[in-house]
Structures are given as structure tokens and as C-alpha cells.
Design a protein around this motif. Structure first.
Motif, mmCIF file in Angstrom:
data_model
loop_
_atom_site.group_PDB
_atom_site.id
_atom_site.type_symbol
_atom_site.label_atom_id
_atom_site.label_comp_id
_atom_site.label_asym_id
_atom_site.label_seq_id
_atom_site.Cartn_x
_atom_site.Cartn_y
_atom_site.Cartn_z
ATOM 1 N N LEU A 5 0.817 -1.216 0.000
ATOM 2 C CA LEU A 5 0.000 0.000 0.000
ATOM 3 C C LEU A 5 0.853 1.270 0.000
ATOM 4 O O LEU A 5 0.597 2.228 -0.733
ATOM 5 N N LEU A 6 1.876 1.257 0.841
ATOM 6 C CA LEU A 6 2.685 2.476 0.948
ATOM 7 C C LEU A 6 3.402 2.766 -0.363
ATOM 8 O O LEU A 6 3.465 3.913 -0.810
ATOM 9 N N THR A 7 3.960 1.732 -0.956
ATOM 10 C CA THR A 7 4.614 1.937 -2.249
ATOM 11 C C THR A 7 3.616 2.495 -3.260
ATOM 12 O O THR A 7 3.926 3.404 -4.030
ATOM 13 N N ALA A 8 2.395 1.943 -3.201
ATOM 14 C CA ALA A 8 1.394 2.370 -4.167
ATOM 15 C C ALA A 8 1.092 3.853 -4.057
ATOM 16 O O ALA A 8 0.897 4.538 -5.067
ATOM 17 N N THR A 9 1.054 4.386 -2.823
ATOM 18 C CA THR A 9 0.745 5.813 -2.675
ATOM 19 C C THR A 9 1.788 6.692 -3.354
ATOM 20 O O THR A 9 1.506 7.836 -3.685
ATOM 21 N N ALA A 10 2.995 6.182 -3.505
ATOM 22 C CA ALA A 10 4.024 6.962 -4.191
ATOM 23 C C ALA A 10 4.093 6.622 -5.678
ATOM 24 O O ALA A 10 4.344 7.496 -6.506
ATOM 25 N N VAL A 11 3.863 5.342 -6.004
ATOM 26 C CA VAL A 11 3.984 4.935 -7.413
ATOM 27 C C VAL A 11 2.872 5.566 -8.241
ATOM 28 O O VAL A 11 3.110 6.000 -9.368
ATOM 29 N N LEU A 12 1.684 5.659 -7.680
ATOM 30 C CA LEU A 12 0.573 6.219 -8.455
ATOM 31 C C LEU A 12 0.882 7.646 -8.937
ATOM 32 O O LEU A 12 0.810 7.910 -10.141
ATOM 33 N N PRO A 13 1.248 8.564 -8.044
ATOM 34 C CA PRO A 13 1.557 9.900 -8.575
ATOM 35 C C PRO A 13 2.784 9.911 -9.480
ATOM 36 O O PRO A 13 2.836 10.692 -10.443
ATOM 37 N N ALA A 14 3.778 9.047 -9.190
ATOM 38 C CA ALA A 14 4.965 9.023 -10.047
ATOM 39 C C ALA A 14 4.591 8.571 -11.454
ATOM 40 O O ALA A 14 4.985 9.184 -12.455
ATOM 41 N N ALA A 15 3.795 7.501 -11.530
ATOM 42 C CA ALA A 15 3.357 7.028 -12.842
ATOM 43 C C ALA A 15 2.483 8.084 -13.509
ATOM 44 O O ALA A 15 2.595 8.343 -14.715
ATOM 45 N N GLY A 16 1.633 8.722 -12.697
ATOM 46 C CA GLY A 16 0.795 9.791 -13.233
ATOM 47 C C GLY A 16 1.636 10.910 -13.818
ATOM 48 O O GLY A 16 1.285 11.514 -14.841
ATOM 49 N N ALA A 17 2.760 11.187 -13.166
ATOM 50 C CA ALA A 17 3.645 12.251 -13.651
ATOM 51 C C ALA A 17 4.176 11.894 -15.036
ATOM 52 O O ALA A 17 4.182 12.731 -15.952
ATOM 53 N N VAL A 18 4.597 10.662 -15.173
ATOM 54 C CA VAL A 18 5.152 10.245 -16.468
ATOM 55 C C VAL A 18 4.073 10.335 -17.542
ATOM 56 O O VAL A 18 4.293 10.877 -18.633
ATOM 57 N N LEU A 43 -5.167 10.536 -3.196
ATOM 58 C CA LEU A 43 -5.888 10.898 -1.968
ATOM 59 C C LEU A 43 -6.685 9.705 -1.447
ATOM 60 O O LEU A 43 -6.721 9.446 -0.236
ATOM 61 N N VAL A 44 -7.292 8.963 -2.363
ATOM 62 C CA VAL A 44 -8.040 7.770 -1.943
ATOM 63 C C VAL A 44 -7.096 6.775 -1.283
ATOM 64 O O VAL A 44 -7.387 6.232 -0.199
ATOM 65 N N LEU A 45 -5.930 6.547 -1.914
ATOM 66 C CA LEU A 45 -4.962 5.617 -1.318
ATOM 67 C C LEU A 45 -4.519 6.100 0.054
ATOM 68 O O LEU A 45 -4.396 5.313 1.005
ATOM 69 N N ALA A 46 -4.282 7.407 0.175
ATOM 70 C CA ALA A 46 -3.858 7.950 1.473
ATOM 71 C C ALA A 46 -4.958 7.752 2.505
ATOM 72 O O ALA A 46 -4.682 7.479 3.680
ATOM 73 N N ALA A 47 -6.216 7.887 2.057
ATOM 74 C CA ALA A 47 -7.328 7.653 2.981
ATOM 75 C C ALA A 47 -7.329 6.205 3.448
ATOM 76 O O ALA A 47 -7.574 5.918 4.629
ATOM 77 N N VAL A 48 -7.036 5.293 2.516
ATOM 78 C CA VAL A 48 -6.973 3.881 2.905
ATOM 79 C C VAL A 48 -5.862 3.673 3.934
ATOM 80 O O VAL A 48 -6.051 2.965 4.937
ATOM 81 N N VAL A 49 -4.715 4.304 3.698
ATOM 82 C CA VAL A 49 -3.616 4.195 4.670
ATOM 83 C C VAL A 49 -4.079 4.679 6.038
ATOM 84 O O VAL A 49 -3.855 4.021 7.064
ATOM 85 N N MET A 133 7.561 11.929 -4.349
ATOM 86 C CA MET A 133 8.789 11.897 -3.547
ATOM 87 C C MET A 133 8.516 12.295 -2.101
ATOM 88 O O MET A 133 9.093 11.718 -1.165
ATOM 89 N N VAL A 134 7.660 13.300 -1.914
ATOM 90 C CA VAL A 134 7.373 13.735 -0.546
ATOM 91 C C VAL A 134 6.689 12.606 0.219
ATOM 92 O O VAL A 134 7.056 12.288 1.358
ATOM 93 N N ILE A 135 5.712 11.981 -0.417
ATOM 94 C CA ILE A 135 4.999 10.905 0.282
ATOM 95 C C ILE A 135 5.953 9.766 0.637
ATOM 96 O O ILE A 135 5.956 9.257 1.761
ATOM 97 N N LEU A 136 6.803 9.410 -0.310
ATOM 98 C CA LEU A 136 7.731 8.317 -0.026
ATOM 99 C C LEU A 136 8.710 8.701 1.081
ATOM 100 O O LEU A 136 9.103 7.848 1.893
ATOM 101 N N SER A 137 9.080 9.977 1.149
ATOM 102 C CA SER A 137 10.014 10.389 2.206
ATOM 103 C C SER A 137 9.347 10.303 3.579
ATOM 104 O O SER A 137 10.017 10.116 4.588
ATOM 105 N N PHE A 138 8.015 10.470 3.628
ATOM 106 C CA PHE A 138 7.321 10.299 4.909
ATOM 107 C C PHE A 138 7.223 8.828 5.301
ATOM 108 O O PHE A 138 6.898 8.497 6.436
#
Lengths: 524, 667
Positions: A5-18, A43-49, A133-138
């Protein structure tokens, strides 16, 4: 193996960026919607977290751990505690609003648009990259992984500041470009130097501990398996702290922030102060206090003084500003002083308050800065003196600006009051004199916010202000939910404190500190 | 029964939310909704009051806990209410006078296009003020405390297109924030001393704390009270606050909000009783403000500012009484209630006069109005008799008791305080007689309406001399009101509409009878005794002597005013006046002091700090950075571009890291 889950919260925006960056030149609206959808998905993923996180459970939850560079003991290790959850939620919450507020900020005038230059796509891709990157750093519990992210997020930020400036500029286009480039380079150099010093400390930590795992090192230190010489610990602490104090930013390392926030577009300014800078204060709580508890206690008196200077100095400079965005920047410096003060007061009220402060400051500054940005884009000037009487022509805009101002001055009923009072009481319990000095900040905050409101919004309507239109539906949609949240967390902060408190209890026991006892045990 | 308490706050809060978010659709009905919800709150208060009377004296307090507002480890603040006799008294005053003033405002604000918002703010004020007096802990009280400050800010600056109104609003908020430092620190001290800041445990165990701590808490609470109740040295905002619409001056800046400081001190009685030094500070502040406000009130030609000076002075009486301890608390609150009636009535009367006089506020341009506004004249006249303490009227009963209690303080202190309160009674009679004569008697001195196109911050030629030098917002005394009047026409004074006169009549009844009713068998004192405790004071001279002395100074003050203003024509332009008069017109130079020391000094400080930040801090840090950055400068020559040089540094850094770890492993 469960879903990462945690990886997903960062991968989703990163993939979205690309993906956003890859949207063809003619389809910039599609890029905007894509970015918005991705940020909402995050945001949905963060809510799940947030929901999956159990406040009473283990210290780090939803953990993931994979070998990465085995030879150097670097692992891909993630895990969140309550403080991390709160800040991930804040980040994921603010990005959709930042995207929506900056909807048209990067659109080039039709004349200069070319097939190859796609600023809109780039703008939103960079924002999503920063979010990832910010989310992953947290989430990172490996010191090396954290360091990489801490540094890497500077690159998209650099391009956001240098590439997409505020169009409202007093000087010529060349002058504006020069100012922007100066601000971006200054941002980069300050943070780069902080990062390099931290790098030395990271190397040093590895030399002592032999690995980069935060929970591992903390446990080894607590059990006595790992000992550090006092001087080593202090040096390493200073190396980490310096980098975080640049990012936070703490006086006297703050001067990059007004430049960066002044020249960047308002949504990017929010991204800087409400999201990216929080990595600095978060890292103080997570890395400085946990890895180096004795050194943290040793450095506390100096840091408390620097925090007090930040509070008073930032507020006084905010009073003296003539540029709306620079004023908000200096106000943020004052608020970061409160956060650092709360962290290093070493009381549970102070640290809970500091964490709440990070969240609340993010929301309140977003409201104030975004509304200021809407106003600036209408009139084309950042100078306070160019405004007057706006409330007469745009009452809703003025009303939201007032609420943002009242949140900034920590009015009870709005979220920042709770956190500010907790920081003050937590500080006062340990250092009464520091608590009293910090309390004077409440008068200065009222001064700079209400003077700003008075000069821009009240009085006779200025000639150039007459044409200012009230908030559009898109803009109202951006600020209204944030304002609702300010009210909600102001009267019912429990959902947040419940998550944060256990993490603070852990940190307090790491630094071997207990809250001072009351003088008289009152009858309950 | 206790579940009704939250309704008291919820009704006006709902009104505020609906009216402020509702948009223009509610313009037509907004004022009715606001008034209805204020009245609903009053009805709930009445129900609770009669329920309370049905229980025994020691059994009257009610509690209602909604939920825990701030739960952080040992720091715990509940959203919980406490309704005891003291709170009940305030609740009745706030909702009662509040409802009357809502009714009055329907007429007074009829021509204002933002009337809906005005009623939203009034409702917001009621909710916050009720929260303040109903809170069961100091942090929740602080919530209400700042809430009324916000409502006051919004309402003083209601006509915010006037720079003077916007400045006055900001000033009021800022000065109050200085006081709020006191309340913040007091709460922090309570938390570190008692581990809690709920009324129950703090006040029950107050005597166990050291006297030094209690003195500190008491002084901090006093600072807070000074800010909210406009006591010296934080009084400077109240005169400027008269920029707000007159109903606001009546409700917030006379009857209710400004008395919150007296509530705070009375509520915290257990702390003050154990801290004599703090008590001495309280009576000193009260005595000084009592004279300060009265002197300022004598010199003002603006009817609202004269009344504002009077408000300060009367609150000075209350603060002084509260500082006397159990011999004074009940009388402080009794004077607070009677003052709520007669001062609100006087302000509404002033508003009615202004309503009929083209919004003119300069009493030198009034005169002879008694024939034109009979209802206003009679109700204002009864308020006047009440405030000067005419025998039998409300002010007589409450003020006389405070003067007796001041003498009963004992020793030299008692004589000084007694003398001050007596002197204050004389000055009160003087300035109120002056207001009465200048407004309703004598020849007509009416002037043509001011030019509405004139810039609002330009002083009219006839304004008090020297005022243009005074710091802060001085405003124009001639430009209240949103409605412009045709320039050059003489005013056509007329009686105000029924919606305005009825509240004035009701308040006049209170001004006449409340004090007497409260004094039958000391009913009011016995009502409050379980909360505030009560001890009989024993003045060194008999009560009859004190009453006689009071009547003598009253006659002397009123007679002097009659000699100066009744027997001689009143000049339309103020004479230069003595040094004291000129100083008093400028609020005894407090604003000038603030301006020179705080405003100018602050401006210099911030300006030099901006310079220092830009050159010194930035320069030093940049200089350090530049010397370090020399390295990347060289890289830049190779790579061309900062970002690339940065990337190189980062990769270089990573390489160093890897090399170092390898080395470490080798060793």
C-alpha cells in the motif's frame, strides 16, 4: 505478501507524472484532468492508509522491506507511524487543490505555443513528481532511502520555481525571468548545501552503525548493542539537523523562502511551504530525536532560542513586507519557528502540537496563499499598496481571505489555534520564559494579517481594483473544502490527535523525557 | 434540563452560519431570522432560569458535557458547559438585551444593503458571548473570549469602506490580543500548577498553590480583563470602537462584551482571594480607569465617545468592586447588570438622536431636541438619572453599594478607594448632565448635513482642535451611517420608528426598577452568594453618611454642568479649553504615546529588520554559500547550467558515499 500500500501511494503519482508529461502538445486540458484524477486517486490511497493504520498498534505499520543494495546495507524499507500518516494525508489532500488552483497557471499564450514545448504538461507532471517523492520520504524508514528522496525532490522543485513564475511582476519580462532564476538557484544552492552536509552525516552514521535501518539503529541504541561517543553523536546530529533546518526553514537559513515563494506561482508557493518544507520538520522529529536522543537534548537550548528568533523575527519581517506573497512567506517562517519549538520543547503537548501544527499550517497557508494568488492574478500585481477596497467588489474573495487570515493568526474555532496553543503550553511547561516570548507571537500574527487585510480589502475602492471579479466557481471549489476542514479540525481535532499521540509517546520515550508534573495535584 | 444549555449557544450560532453563508436570497428575511433566533435563546434562558429557581440555593448549578475538544495526554479540554447563578445572570442579560438590540437594529439598519450580514455578525456575537459565560473551563472561555473579539472586530469595521472604521476595528483586535497574552499565560500557568484548567478543580484547590504562582495567575487574568474591558493601560481601543453602528456600541461596547473582564475576575475569585497583591492591582486598575474614563467623558463632544468614556469609568467601578473580594463581587455584578440596562438604553437613545439628526454625532450641533423626540428624551432622561445614581433608580442602588464596599476595604486603602469612587460619582453627574443639556436642552445649534462626497477621513473644520494630531483612527464625527444625506440641508429631527423606541422603553424600565428590585431583602446578593460568596463590609463611617456624601457630590457635579452648559449658550465650535480639557479630548494622550512609542518605534524596527534581513543575514549566508558554491561554479563551466551542476554534485556525493562504505568494509 500483502498489497504494498505504501509503495502504491508513491507509485501512483509518479506514474501519473510520467503519463501527464507524455500527453501530446495539443491536449493540455487532458493533461490537467489526468493530473487531477491521479492526485485524487492518491488521496483515496492515502485515505486507505489512514483507515488501515491502527493508533494503538505497532509503532511502524504497513511495513515493507526489500533488499536493495545489499553490499552497503541499503534496504527499501517503508513504514508509517502516526506522524507519518498525518503528513501523508496532508500531502495527498493538498495536491488536488494545488492542481485545481493552478489549472491555468502554466498555459502559454497561444502566440508562443509550439508543438514541442508543452509547459502545461510539464507543470502538472512536476507537481505529481514532487508529491510522489514527498509521500515516499514520509514513509521511508531507511536513512539512505530517505536521503535520496530528500535530495531528489529538489530537482522537480527547481524547475517548478524557475520555469513557471508568477506572471504578476512589477519589472519587465527579462527582469522577471532574472528574479525567478535567482530564486530557483538560491533555493537549490541552500538545499544542496544542507543536503551535502547531511550526506556526510549519513556516511558517518553508516560508519558507526553498519546499516541504514532507522528502527534497527534505534533498537540497537536502546538495548546498548550500539554505543556512540558523545562527540560523534553530536556531530552526526548537527549534520542531519542542518539540512532539516535549511528546509524547514529556521532562522538564519530562511532567506531562500521569501524569494522562492514570491517568484513562484501561488500554487507552487503552497507546494513549497505547506508540503515540501514539512519534510524538514518531520525529519527532525523522526531522525534527529530518534537516532540522536542525547545530542538532541544537548542542542535543545540553542534550537529553542533559534526557534524563538524565527517566531518573532519572521513575524516582524512579515509586518514590514510590501509584497503579499513575501508577507505570507515570512509568516510561514514564524510558524515554522513554532513547529520547531514544539518539537524541541520535549513535552507530549509540544510534540503533538507541532505535528498538528504541520497539518494545520499546511491547510491555513493554502487558503491564504491560494486566495491571494487568485487576487493577484486579477489585478496583476503583488504589491499590497496596489489594492484597497476589494471587499466592496469581491465580497466572497475578501471573506475567504479573511478566514485564511484568521486561521493564520490562530483564532480559536479554527484548526491552527489548537496546535499553536498546544505548542505554547508544551513549551511553557518546560521553559516558561520561552513560552512567554513565543506567546507574544500571537499579537504580531494579528498585526501582520489584519494590516494586510485592512490595506487590501477595506477602505475606498481603488481605481484599478474596480474591475476585480469575485471568486469563480472553480476557485470557490478550491477554497471551500479547505475552509470547512479548518473549522472541523478547529472544533474536533480528535481524529488527528488520536493518530498522532501514540507516535509522540514513542518519541518521548526515545529521548527519555517525561512531561513535568503539576505543582499541585488538583482534585479531579 | 441541562441538555438545554447547548441550545443557548446553538440557536444564535445557527443564525450566524445561515445568514453569513446564505447569500442574497436571505436578504429579505435575514433580519427576522436573526432576531427570532436571538429571542429563542432568550426563551431557553428563561426556561432554565425558572427551573433553577425551583431548586435549592446550593443545588442550582447545571453541567453539560458535549465531548472532549482537545485530548492530548494529560492536556484535556472539554466542550462542556456550566450554568450556575453567575452564568445565569449573564445569560439573561446577554440574551435579553441582545434580543432588544436585534429588534432595534431592524429599524436602525433598514437602509443598509448589508443588513443580513449585520444580523449574522450580531448572532455570531451572541453565540460567542454565551460560550464565554457558559464554558466550564478556561480554554473554552478563551474560545468565547476570542470569538467575541472577532465579532467586535467585524462589527466595528462593519462600514469598512471607511478607513477610520477599518482602522478602529484592527486596533480593537490588536489591543485585545495584548490582553489575550495574559489569558494564554494564565491558562498555561494553571496547567503547569494544577494539571488542569477546568473551573471546578482549579478553583477548589487554588489555595494549595503557592502565593507567588497565584499572584502571577491573577495578574495575567487582570491583563486579559484590561484588554477586553478597556481598562487602563489597554483602554485605548474603546473610543475608536464607536466607529461601529450604534446598536453594536450599545450591545457589545457597553452592555455585554466589555464586562467580560469583570466576569473573568469574579469567576476566578478563589484565585484572587488567595493573592492579595493581585487584588491590589485589580482595585488600582479599577480606580485609575474609573477616573480616567470619567475625565475623558467630560471633554468629548461626540455623544458616542462621551458615552464610551462613561462606559470605561463604570466598568472601572465594577473592576474595583471585584478587586475587593467577597465584600464586592456581588455588587460588581449587580452594577454590571444595572449598567447593562441604562448604558444600553443611553446608547440606543444616542442612536435614535443620530437617526433623526442626519447621523450627526457632535453634541455641539444638537440642542433643544426634547420637543422633537419625546420618547427618546424621556427614555434617555431616565437612563441619565439611573447612571448618575439618582435616589431610587437602578444606578443608585448598585453604585452606592460599591462606594460603601470601597470604604469598607479598611485602612488608608479604604479611604483612598472610597474617595475615588465618590469623586467618580461627582464627575459622572457632571459629564452626563453635560450630555443631557447639550443634546436635549438649550437653543438649536443644528448644522447642514456634511457633504457626502467629502473624503471620509478629512476632519471637518469644527472638530475638536488637535484631533488631527492624535494617533490612530480619529475618524470624522460627522459621517456615521451608510445612507448619504443631501448636503446643505438642515436636519429634520423626528422620533424614531416603533422598532427602535420599544427597546428603548423596555431598557428604561430596567434602568428605573432593576436596582430597587435587586435590593429587596438583598435578593441579588443572596442569589449570587453560593457562587461568589459574600461577606458584609463594615465601612468606617455609617452607610447613611456615605449616601449623603454621594448625593452631595452628585448635586455638585450636576450643578457645575448646569452652570457651564445650561446657563450659558454652548458654542458650536469647541473653545480651546484648558490644558486638561485638551488632553482629555485626546484620551489623555494615550494614543499619542502609543503612536510615538509603539507605532513609530515598531515601524522603524520592522523597516530596519527588513534591511538587515536583505543585506546582512542574506549576505552572510550567501557569502558562505558562495565560497562553498565555488566548487559548483567550476563544474558549471564544464556543464553549463545549475541543475546539471547540481546533478553532478549529487552523483559525486553518492559516489563518495559508496566509496566510503566500501572503504569501511575493507577496514
Amino acid at each position: 505478501m500483502s498489497f504494498p500500500l505504501l509503495t502504491a501511494t508513491a507509485v501512483l503519482p509518479a506514474a501519473g507524472a510520467v503519463l501527464t508529461a507524455a500527453v501530446p502538445a495539443g491536449r493540455r486540458t487532458a493533461a490537467k484532468w489526468l493530473a487531477l484524477l491521479v492526485s485524487l486517486g492518491t488521496l483515496v490511497l492515502a485515505a486507505v492508509v489512514t483507515v488501515r493504520f491502527e493508533p494503538g498498534g505497532a509503532r511502524y505499520q504497513l511495513t515493507e522491506s526489500h533488499a536493495w543494495i545489499a553490499d552497503f546495507g541499503v534496504r527499501y524499507e517503508l513504514g508509517v507511524d502516526g506522524i507519518g500518516v498525518a503528513l501523508i494525508a496532508l500531502t495527498a489532500l493538498l495536491i488536488p487543490f494545488i492542481v485545481a488552483a493552478g489549472w491555468n497557471d502554466a498555459d502559454e499564450p497561444a502566440a508562443t505555443a509550439t508543438r514541442r514545448w508543452r509547459p502545461t504538461q510539464g507543470f502538472f507532471a512536476l507537481i505529481l513528481m514532487v508529491e510522489a517523492m514527498v509521500i515516499l520520504s514520509f514513509e521511508a524508514t531507511d536513512v539512505f532511502l530517505f536521503y535520496l528522496l530528500f535530495e531528489a525532490m529538489l530537482i522537480p522543485m527547481y524547475f517548478l520555481i524557475g520555469g513557471f513564475g508568477d506572471r504578476a511582476h512589477a519589472g519587465s519580462d527579462e527582469h522577471a525571468a532574472a528574479q525567478r532564476s535567482y530564486a530557483a538557484v538560491k533555493f537549490l544552492l541552500y538545499n544542496l548545501i544542507g543536503g551535502l552536509i547531511m550526506l556526510a552525516a549519513v556516511v558517518g552514521l553508516y560508519a558507526v552503525a553498519g546499516n541504514f535501518s532507522l528502527p534497527g539503529i534505534v533498537e540497537a541504541r536502546a538495548s546498548g548493542d550500539l554505543t556512540m561517543a558523545t562527540s560523534t553523536e553530536r556531530l552526526l546530529f548537527l549534520g542531519f539537523f542542518f539540512a532539516f533546518a535549511v528546509k524547514a526553514p529556521l532562522w538564519p537559513l530562511h532567506t531562500w523562502l521569501p524569494n522562492a515563494m514570491g517568484e513562484a506561482t501561488a500554487p507552487v508557493a503552497v507546494l513549497i511551504t505547506a508540503v515540501v518544507d514539512k519534510v524538514g520538520t518531520f525529519a527532525m522529529l523522526r531522525f534527529c530525536l530518534q537516532l540522536f536522543p542525547e545530542a538532541s537534548r544537548w542542542a535543545t537550548p540553542v534550537i529553542v532560542v533559534l526557534a524563538l528568533v524565527s517566531i518573532v523575527y519572521g513575524a516582524l519581517l512579515a509586518v514590514g513586507q510590501r509584497d503579499i506573497k513575501r508577507l505570507v512567506a515570512y509568516a510561514s517562517i514564524s510558524h515554522f519557528g513554532f513547529i520547531v519549538l514544539g518539537i524541541f520543547a520535549m513535552t507530549s503537548q509540544g510534540q503533538s502540537g507541532a505535528t498538528l501544527y504541520m497539518v494545520n499550517h499546511g491547510i491555513s497557508t493554502a487558503v491564504l496563499m491560494l486566495v491571494a494568488g487568485f487576487l493577484i492574478s486579477r489585478r496583476g500585481s503583488r504589491l499590497i499598496a496596489d489594492y484597497g477596497g476589494v471587499q466592496k467588489v469581491a465580497p466572497v474573495l475578501a471573506g475567504t481571505f479573511l478566514i485564511g487570515s484568521l486561521a493564520t493568526l490562530s483564532l480559536p474555532g479554527l484548526a491552527p489555534f489548537v496546535s499553536e496553543f498546544l505548542v505554547l503550553v508544551g513549551t511553557f511547561a518546560r521553559y516558561p520564559a520561552a513560552g512567554i516570548v513565543a506567546t507574544t507571537g500571537i499579537v504580531l500574527a494579528a498585526l501582520y494579517t489584519l494590516v494586510l487585510y485592512q490595506r487590501t480589502m477595506t477602505g475606498p475602492v481603488k481605481e484599478d481594483v474596480r474591475a476585480v471579479k469575485d471568486l469563480r466557481p472553480r476557485e470557490l471549489l478550491v477554497v471551500a473544502p479547505l475552509i470547512a476542514l479548518l473549522f472541523f479540525l478547529g472544533v474536533f481535532p480528535k481524529p488527528l490527535t488520536e493518530i498522532v499521540d501514540p507516535a509522540v509517546r514513542h518519541t518521548m520515550s526515545d529521548v527519555k523525557q517525561q512531561d513535568p508534573r503539576p505543582e499541585v495535584e488538583a482534585a479531579k | 434540563m441541562e441538555n438545554l444549555i447547548a441550545l443557548l449557544v446553538a440557536a444564535p450560532l445557527l443564525g450566524a452560519a445561515v445568514l453569513l453563508c446564505g447569500g442574497r436570497r436571505l436578504d429579505a428575511a435575514g433580519h427576522w431570522l436573526g432576531t427570532l433566533l436571538a429571542a429563542a435563546s432568550f426563551v431557553v434562558a428563561a426556561v432554565l432560569f425558572f427551573g433553577m429557581l425551583g431548586r435549592g440555593a446550593e443545588d442550582r448549578a447545571l453541567h453539560q458535557t458535549l465531548y472532549t475538544w482537545v485530548p492530548v495526554e494529560s492536556f484535556r479540554a472539554d466542550l462542556a458547559f456550566q450554568l450556575d447563578q453567575l452564568s445565569m445572570t449573564f445569560v439573561l442579560l446577554i440574551t435579553g438585551v441582545g434580543t432588544l438590540i436585534h429588534v432595534y437594529s431592524i429599524g436602525y439598519m433598514e437602509h443598509d444593503e448589508r443588513r443580513r450580514r449585520f444580523f449574522g455578525y450580531l448572532n455570531l456575537f451572541l453565540a460567542a458571548m454565551l460560550l464565554l459565560v457558559l464554558a466550564d473551563n478556561y480554554l473554552l472561555l478563551y474560545f468565547g473570549w476570542e470569538g467575541v473579539g472577532l465579532a467586535s472586530y467585524l462589527l466595528i469595521g462593519f462600514w469598512q469602506h471607511k478607513p477610520s472604521a477599518a482602522t478602529a476595528a484592527k486596533k480593537a483586535f490588536l489591543v485585545n490580543r495584548v490582553g489575550d497574552i495574559g489569558l494564554s499565560i494564565a491558562i498555561m500557568l494553571m496547567f503547569t500548577t494544577f494539571g488542569t484548567f477546568a473551573f471546578g478543580p482549579v478553583l477548589a484547590t487554588a489555595d494549595k498553590a503557592s502565593e507567588g504562582t497565584l499572584t502571577a495567575i491573577g495578574l495575567m487574568l487582570l491583563l486579559a480583563a484590561c484588554g477586553k474591558s478597556a481598562q487602563v493601560p489597554l483602554q485605548s481601543w474603546l473610543g475608536d470602537a464607536m466607529e461601529g453602528p450604534t446598536p453594536v456600541s450599545a450591545l457589545i461596547h457597553a452592555a455585554t462584551m466589555v464586562t467580560a473582564g469583570v466576569y473573568l475576575i469574579t469567576r476566578s475569585g478563589a484565585i484572587f482571594d488567595a493573592a492579595p497583591t493581585a487584588q491590589t492591582a485589580v482595585v488600582t486598575v479599577g480606580a485609575v480607569t474609573l477616573l480616567f474614563g470619567a475625565i475623558v467623558g467630560c471633554a468629548k463632544d461626540d455623544i458616542k465617545k462621551a458615552l464610551a468614556g462613561s462606559t470605561m469609568s463604570q466598568i472601572g467601578y465594577m473592576v474595583l468592586a471585584a478587586g475587593l473580594g467577597p465584600i464586592g463581587y456581588a455588587f460588581a455584578i449587580m452594577h454590571l447588570v444595572t449598567h447593562g440596562f441604562f448604558k444600553a438604553g443611553l446608547f440606543l437613545g444616542a442612536g435614535s438622536v443620530m437617526h433623526g439628526m442626519n447621523d450627526e454625532v457632535d453634541m455641539r450641533k444638537y440642542g433643544g431636541l426634547r420637543a422633537y423626540m419625546p420618547v427618546t428624551f424621556v427614555t434617555f432622561g431616565l437612563g441619565y438619572l439611573a447612571i448618575i445614581g439618582f435616589p431610587g433608580l437602578s444606578g443608585f442602588w448598585s453604585k452606592d453599594k460599591i462606594i460603601e464596599a470601597a470604604f469598607a476595604k479598611g485602612g488608608t486603602e479604604g479611604w483612598i478607594l472610597g474617595a475615588v469612587t465618590l469623586l467618580g460619582a461627582g464627575i459622572t453627574a457632571y459629564y452626563m448632565t453635560r450630555v443631557m443639556i447639550m443634546t436635549f436642552f438649550g437653543e438649536k445649534r443644528w448644522q447642514p448635513a456634511p457633504d457626502p462626497h467629502r473624503a471620509p477621513d478629512v476632519e471637518p473644520a469644527a472638530a475638536d482642535d488637535g484631533r488631527h494630531l492624535a494617533a490612530g483612527p480619529v475618524g470624522s464625527p460627522a459621517a456615521e451611517g451608510p445612507a448619504g444625506h443631501p448636503a446643505g440641508e438642515l436636519p429634520d429631527p423626528h422620533e424614531s420608528p416603533r422598532s427602535m423606541t420599544v427597546p428603548m422603553i423596555v431598557l428604561a424600565f430596567g434602568s428605573v426598577f432593576a436596582g430597587g428590585l435587586f435590593s429587596i431583602n438583598s435578593a441579588f446578593v443572596h442569589w449570587l452568594e453560593p457562587v461568589t460568596r459574600f461577606e458584609h463590609g463594615h465601612p468606617p463611617v455609617s452607610a447613611a453618611v456615605i449616601t449623603t456624601a454621594t448625593l452631595v457630590v452628585l448635586l455638585a457635579g450636576a450643578g457645575l454642568a448646569y452652570a457651564q452648559y445650561g446657563r450659558r449658550p454652548v458654542p458650536v465650535t469647541a473653545p480651546r479649553g484648558s490644558l486638561l480639557t485638551r488632553a482629555a479630548r485626546r484620551d489623555l494622550l494615550q494614543d499619542d504615546f502609543n503612536h510615538v512609542v509603539l507605532v513609530r518605534g515598531g515601524e522603524h524596527l520592522t523597516r530596519s529588520l527588513v534591511y538587515v534581513d536583505h543585506t546582512l543575514v542574506d549576505g552572510v549566508v550567501n557569502g558562505t554559500a558562495a565560497s562553498v558554491g565555488g566548487l559548483s561554479g567550476r563544474l558549471r563551466k564544464l556543464q553549463n547550467g545549475y541543475a546539471r551542476s547540481y546533478a553532478v554534485s549529487m552523483f559525486g556525493g553518492t559516489a563518495v558515499l559508496i566509496a566510503a562504505t566500501l572503504l569501511m568494509r575493507a577496514v
